[in-house]
Motif scaffolding. Structure first.
Motif, PDB file in Angstrom:
ATOM      1  N   ALA A  58    -101.114  65.584  -6.354  1.00 41.30           N
ATOM      2  CA  ALA A  58    -102.564  65.509  -6.165  1.00 41.30           C
ATOM      3  C   ALA A  58    -102.961  64.107  -5.706  1.00 41.30           C
ATOM      4  N   PRO A  59    -103.862  63.999  -4.726  1.00 40.06           N
ATOM      5  CA  PRO A  59    -104.281  62.676  -4.241  1.00 40.06           C
ATOM      6  C   PRO A  59    -104.784  61.766  -5.350  1.00 40.06           C
ATOM      7  N   GLU A  60    -105.444  62.340  -6.375  1.00 43.06           N
ATOM      8  CA  GLU A  60    -105.956  61.518  -7.470  1.00 43.06           C
ATOM      9  C   GLU A  60    -104.825  60.841  -8.243  1.00 43.06           C
ATOM     10  N   ILE A  61    -103.725  61.577  -8.467  1.00 42.84           N
ATOM     11  CA  ILE A  61    -102.584  61.005  -9.183  1.00 42.84           C
ATOM     12  C   ILE A  61    -101.885  59.976  -8.307  1.00 42.84           C
ATOM     13  N   PHE A  62    -101.721  60.322  -7.044  1.00 42.33           N
ATOM     14  CA  PHE A  62    -101.086  59.409  -6.089  1.00 42.33           C
ATOM     15  C   PHE A  62    -101.858  58.083  -6.041  1.00 42.33           C
ATOM     16  N   SER A  63    -103.171  58.166  -5.900  1.00 42.49           N
ATOM     17  CA  SER A  63    -103.997  56.957  -5.797  1.00 42.49           C
ATOM     18  C   SER A  63    -104.002  56.163  -7.095  1.00 42.49           C
ATOM     19  N   TYR A  64    -103.864  56.861  -8.216  1.00 43.56           N
ATOM     20  CA  TYR A  64    -103.826  56.180  -9.516  1.00 43.56           C
ATOM     21  C   TYR A  64    -102.660  55.201  -9.563  1.00 43.56           C
ATOM     22  N   PHE A  65    -101.466  55.660  -9.228  1.00 45.20           N
ATOM     23  CA  PHE A  65    -100.299  54.776  -9.285  1.00 45.20           C
ATOM     24  C   PHE A  65    -100.365  53.688  -8.221  1.00 45.20           C
ATOM     25  N   ARG A  66    -100.893  54.019  -7.056  1.00 46.49           N
ATOM     26  CA  ARG A  66    -101.074  53.004  -6.027  1.00 46.49           C
ATOM     27  C   ARG A  66    -102.015  51.910  -6.539  1.00 46.49           C
ATOM     28  N   ALA A  67    -103.076  52.314  -7.243  1.00 44.90           N
ATOM     29  CA  ALA A  67    -104.037  51.350  -7.765  1.00 44.90           C
ATOM     30  C   ALA A  67    -103.391  50.411  -8.784  1.00 44.90           C
ATOM     31  N   LEU A  68    -102.427  50.916  -9.543  1.00 45.05           N
ATOM     32  CA  LEU A  68    -101.726  50.078 -10.521  1.00 45.05           C
ATOM     33  C   LEU A  68    -100.789  49.073  -9.864  1.00 45.05           C
ATOM     34  N   GLY A  69    -100.579  49.221  -8.560  1.00 44.28           N
ATOM     35  CA  GLY A  69     -99.673  48.322  -7.860  1.00 44.28           C
ATOM     36  C   GLY A  69     -98.292  48.900  -7.636  1.00 44.28           C
ATOM     37  N   VAL A  70     -98.118  50.205  -7.872  1.00 45.02           N
ATOM     38  CA  VAL A  70     -96.846  50.871  -7.604  1.00 45.02           C
ATOM     39  C   VAL A  70     -96.823  51.272  -6.135  1.00 45.02           C
ATOM     40  N   ASN A  71     -95.789  50.879  -5.421  1.00 49.14           N
ATOM     41  CA  ASN A  71     -95.681  51.214  -4.000  1.00 49.14           C
ATOM     42  C   ASN A  71     -95.190  52.662  -3.858  1.00 49.14           C
ATOM     43  N   LEU A  72     -96.034  53.582  -4.310  1.00 50.80           N
ATOM     44  CA  LEU A  72     -95.704  55.010  -4.284  1.00 50.80           C
ATOM     45  C   LEU A  72     -96.040  55.590  -2.922  1.00 50.80           C
ATOM     46  N   LYS A  73     -95.113  56.398  -2.402  1.00 51.58           N
ATOM     47  CA  LYS A  73     -95.290  57.027  -1.100  1.00 51.58           C
ATOM     48  C   LYS A  73     -95.063  58.522  -1.231  1.00 51.58           C
ATOM     49  N   LYS A 108    -105.882  40.164 -10.554  1.00 51.40           N
ATOM     50  CA  LYS A 108    -104.805  39.413 -11.192  1.00 51.40           C
ATOM     51  C   LYS A 108    -104.977  39.393 -12.708  1.00 51.40           C
ATOM     52  N   ILE A 109    -106.233  39.266 -13.138  1.00 46.87           N
ATOM     53  CA  ILE A 109    -106.491  39.324 -14.587  1.00 46.87           C
ATOM     54  C   ILE A 109    -106.158  40.716 -15.114  1.00 46.87           C
ATOM     55  N   GLY A 110    -106.563  41.731 -14.346  1.00 48.42           N
ATOM     56  CA  GLY A 110    -106.271  43.111 -14.745  1.00 48.42           C
ATOM     57  C   GLY A 110    -104.782  43.390 -14.770  1.00 48.42           C
ATOM     58  N   ASP A 111    -104.059  42.768 -13.869  1.00 49.63           N
ATOM     59  CA  ASP A 111    -102.606  42.981 -13.854  1.00 49.63           C
ATOM     60  C   ASP A 111    -101.980  42.427 -15.132  1.00 49.63           C
ATOM     61  N   PHE A 112    -102.468  41.266 -15.573  1.00 46.73           N
ATOM     62  CA  PHE A 112    -101.933  40.660 -16.793  1.00 46.73           C
ATOM     63  C   PHE A 112    -102.297  41.476 -18.027  1.00 46.73           C
ATOM     64  N   LEU A 113    -103.526  41.983 -18.073  1.00 47.84           N
ATOM     65  CA  LEU A 113    -104.008  42.652 -19.279  1.00 47.84           C
ATOM     66  C   LEU A 113    -103.703  44.146 -19.323  1.00 47.84           C
ATOM     67  N   VAL A 114    -103.674  44.796 -18.150  1.00 48.44           N
ATOM     68  CA  VAL A 114    -103.618  46.263 -18.123  1.00 48.44           C
ATOM     69  C   VAL A 114    -102.469  46.803 -17.265  1.00 48.44           C
ATOM     70  N   TYR A 115    -102.454  46.464 -15.968  1.00 42.29           N
ATOM     71  CA  TYR A 115    -101.534  47.129 -15.036  1.00 42.29           C
ATOM     72  C   TYR A 115    -100.077  46.852 -15.378  1.00 42.29           C
TER      73      TYR A 115
END
Length: 640
Positions: A360-375, A328-335
């Protein structure tokens, strides 16, 4: 409502001028068009086409970028029982002549003088062409060819036609049927052959229903209409889905303004090919490189946290209470700031389409990690665009999800993905042999190699024809290697080779824009693209990117040698299709001597290639390129 024009009239009656159907950015300002205005423009254009003699079964070719007028034209043709045929606005004259002749276009709508000139240049080879409608009159004041007529004039003719026959349009729309061909969408195969995919209203709307069962859309949702109109994906989302749901499509001012326009609109759903997600990540990484030490440290810490949590979720494990608090802190400051900057904070879901290859799985997982519901989704025009997609709570970075409701997918004994659904196409226009070859006992043959995981997810390996063996018998799937190479912000395209060879090698095209920015940060000054690829520092940069990718690959499929090509690949040069997919067979043939050199001890080689300019002229280029062996950093073999 079982056809697209019927849906348009139903939406216009339901929402009138109260809800926006289309927004278009023009001269920096968003212009809004209501559902009632949308329907009125379609009606006037349809009746104008009728006044010009356009009838059921006739073809209307459309050449332009995303603009309301292009969507009016598609629906106007369908309203009369005709068939729209969207083409790429930047197609070369020879390509324009071939496609217009093949689809038997009776009328062409060209957006600008550029497209008009192309059609006029090949007019003698188009015996069925009767009228050429243009939208933007700039530069055409002295054009006097009687075949030409302004779009505004056609709509005026439509209004006059309506005075004589006030109910003609409504009767024509009512006469449309779900099994009418709704579109002919040209798809280029890997050999560069264009085939006209015929889809009916039933095909399109059946698959829309399938998608909406997985990810529901609402009338207040905002979509972006930025994919080329010649891509069936654009027709599917900007017309079929938008009409079915009643949501708003937003048209960017120019392709280059998409990042800024995304920020201004904040779409709630986004469908984009891998290249768009790769570009968005590149924007982030470049900004991070330019950030001060404090911001960079915060980014790296919280990104690491988010990626670890995404890995846990993918493995079915719940994050700890402390991790959730830190997130949650990371979401406020970064994501959240990152998502705001990219215009993707409001997304409820997003799809990475299969056009141009897998993300690429690395790019896919990157956006998922940011909280983007990417499929990740998978599909093809012959199956009305989408076949499989991830479900909420069941996402795997290396798969393309499960089949949509109403869609059957199986794997043939040869390993080919086969599809059966109500969305499967009617055939290729005027190509019965190719149509027969694409079908097998009621199934659509995709040409892709895949398999199902134990969890029921589809895993795409590569094109079936591209899966091969290395000299030692190891299985080699080029796409698997290439998608990981393209994870780098400095690598735009890559082709991995190795069938029957002792090891894997690669042809690499750098992302000139990102590499140029990197070069300036390194104090190398402003370098032209051809200077970048020859510079030793750039070659070392790409070498390190390849080494990093190799760490995540099986030992047998690691890239041992590579070459950086001196220029980008463009559709006009035949290396890539209009949808951005690399034409492997063309590349292997065009660069055959260079590939052979990669399997020698040579440190450099002469590259002879031909280029095609926008006016169709060709030229031959000779360049000396370095052949680089992937070694430890202090042992990089760079020549020339």
């Amino acid at each position: 409502m079982d056809t697209l024009p019927k849906l348009l009239l139903a939406n216009a009656q339901k929402w009138g001028h109260r809800r926006p159907a289309i927004r278009e950015k023009e001269y920096g300002i968003w212009q809004t068009q209501s559902w009632a205005a949308y329907a009125e423009n379609v009606r006037d254009l349809a009746l104008g086409l009728a006044a010009l003699g356009f009838q059921r079964g006739d073809k209307l070719a459309i050449m332009g970028v995303n603009r309301p007028e292009m969507y009016w034209a598609m629906l106007a043709a369908q309203s009369l029982g005709g068939v729209p045929v969207p083409l790429f606005h930047d197609a070369l004259p020879a390509e324009v002549q071939h496609l217009l002749d093949h689809c038997e276009a009776k009328i062409v709508l060209a957006e600008t003088q550029e497209q008009v000139d192309k059609v006029l240049a090949v007019r003698e080879g188009l015996p069925k062409l009767e009228r050429l409608i243009y939208d933007d009159p700039r530069g055409m004041r002295k054009y006097t060819d009687p075949i030409l007529i302004a779009l505004a004039k056609v709509q005026e003719m439509g209004r006059q036609f309506r005075e004589q026959q006030p109910h003609y349009f409504e009767r024509q729309v009512e006469a449309t049927r779900p099994d009418d061909v709704a579109i002919i969408s040209y798809r280029y195969d890997m050999a560069g052959v264009a085939r006209g995919v015929m889809l009916t209203h039933r095909n399109l709307l059946a698959n829309v229903e399938n998608v909406l069962q997985v990810d529901a859309l609402r009338p207040n949702d905002e979509l972006m209409a930025f994919l080329p109109i010649a891509w069936l994906d654009d027709t599917f989302w900007s017309l079929a889905v938008a009409l079915k749901v009643g949501c708003t499509i937003n048209i960017p001012e120019e392709p280059d303004t998409l990042p800024r326009d995304l920020r201004e609109i904040g779409p709630t759903s986004l469908v984009a090919p891998p290249r768009v997600w790769e570009n968005l990540l590149a924007i982030i990484r470049v900004r991070v490189e330019d950030a001060d030490i404090v911001k960079k440290s915060l980014y790296n810490y919280f990104l690491g946290l988010a990626q670890r949590m995404e890995e846990q979720r993918s493995a079915g494990r719940s994050p700890s209470l402390l991790q959730s608090l830190l997130y949650k802190i990371g979401d406020f400051l970064v994501y959240a700031p990152i998502k705001d900057h990219l215009g993707i904070r409001r997304l409820r879901f997003a799809y990475s389409g299969y056009a141009g290859g897998l993300l690429a799985p690395e790019i896919f997982s990157y956006f998922r990690a940011l909280g983007v519901n990417l499929k990740q989704s998978y599909g093809l025009p012959e199956a009305a665009t989408i076949v499989t997609v991830h479900r909420d709570g069941d996402v795997r970075s290396d798969t393309v999800g499960k089949p949509l409701p109403g869609v059957e997918v199986t794997i043939s004994p040869e390993g080919e993905v086969l599809v059966r659904s109500e969305g499967v196409f009617q055939g290729y226009y005027r190509d019965p042999e190719a149509t027969a070859a694409a079908r097998s006992d009621g199934w659509l043959r995709t040409g892709d190699a895949g398999e199902f995981t134990e969890a029921g997810h589809l895993f795409i390996l590569d094109r079936l024809a591209h899966v091969a063996k290395l000299a030692d018998g190891s299985t080699f799937a080029p796409l698997w290697v290439e998608s990981r190479l393209k994870y780098s912000p400095y690598i735009r395209e890559a082709v991995a080779v190795g069938a029957g060879r002792p090891h894997v090698a690669a042809l690499i095209v750098i992302d000139s824009e990102n590499v140029a920015r990197w070069a300036e940060r390194q104090g190398l000054g402003h370098l032209a693209p051809e200077e970048l690829v020859r510079h030793e520092a750039v070659q070392r940069l790409v070498h390190e990117e390849v080494r990093r990718v190799n760490q995540g690959l099986a030992a047998s499929t690691r890239v041992q040698r590579f070459v950086i090509l001196p220029r980008d690949w463009r559709p006009g040069d035949e290396e890539v299709t209009r949808s951005g997919q690399v034409r492997r067979d063309v590349v292997l043939k065009k660069y055959a001597s260079l590939i052979e050199a990669l399997y020698t001890d040579a440190a450099s080689a002469e590259l002879v290639t031909s280029v095609t300019y926008e006016d169709g002229r060709k030229a031959e280029l000779r360049t000396q390129v370095s052949l680089i062996t992937v070694q430890a950093p202090e042992e990089i073999g760079v020549a020339g």
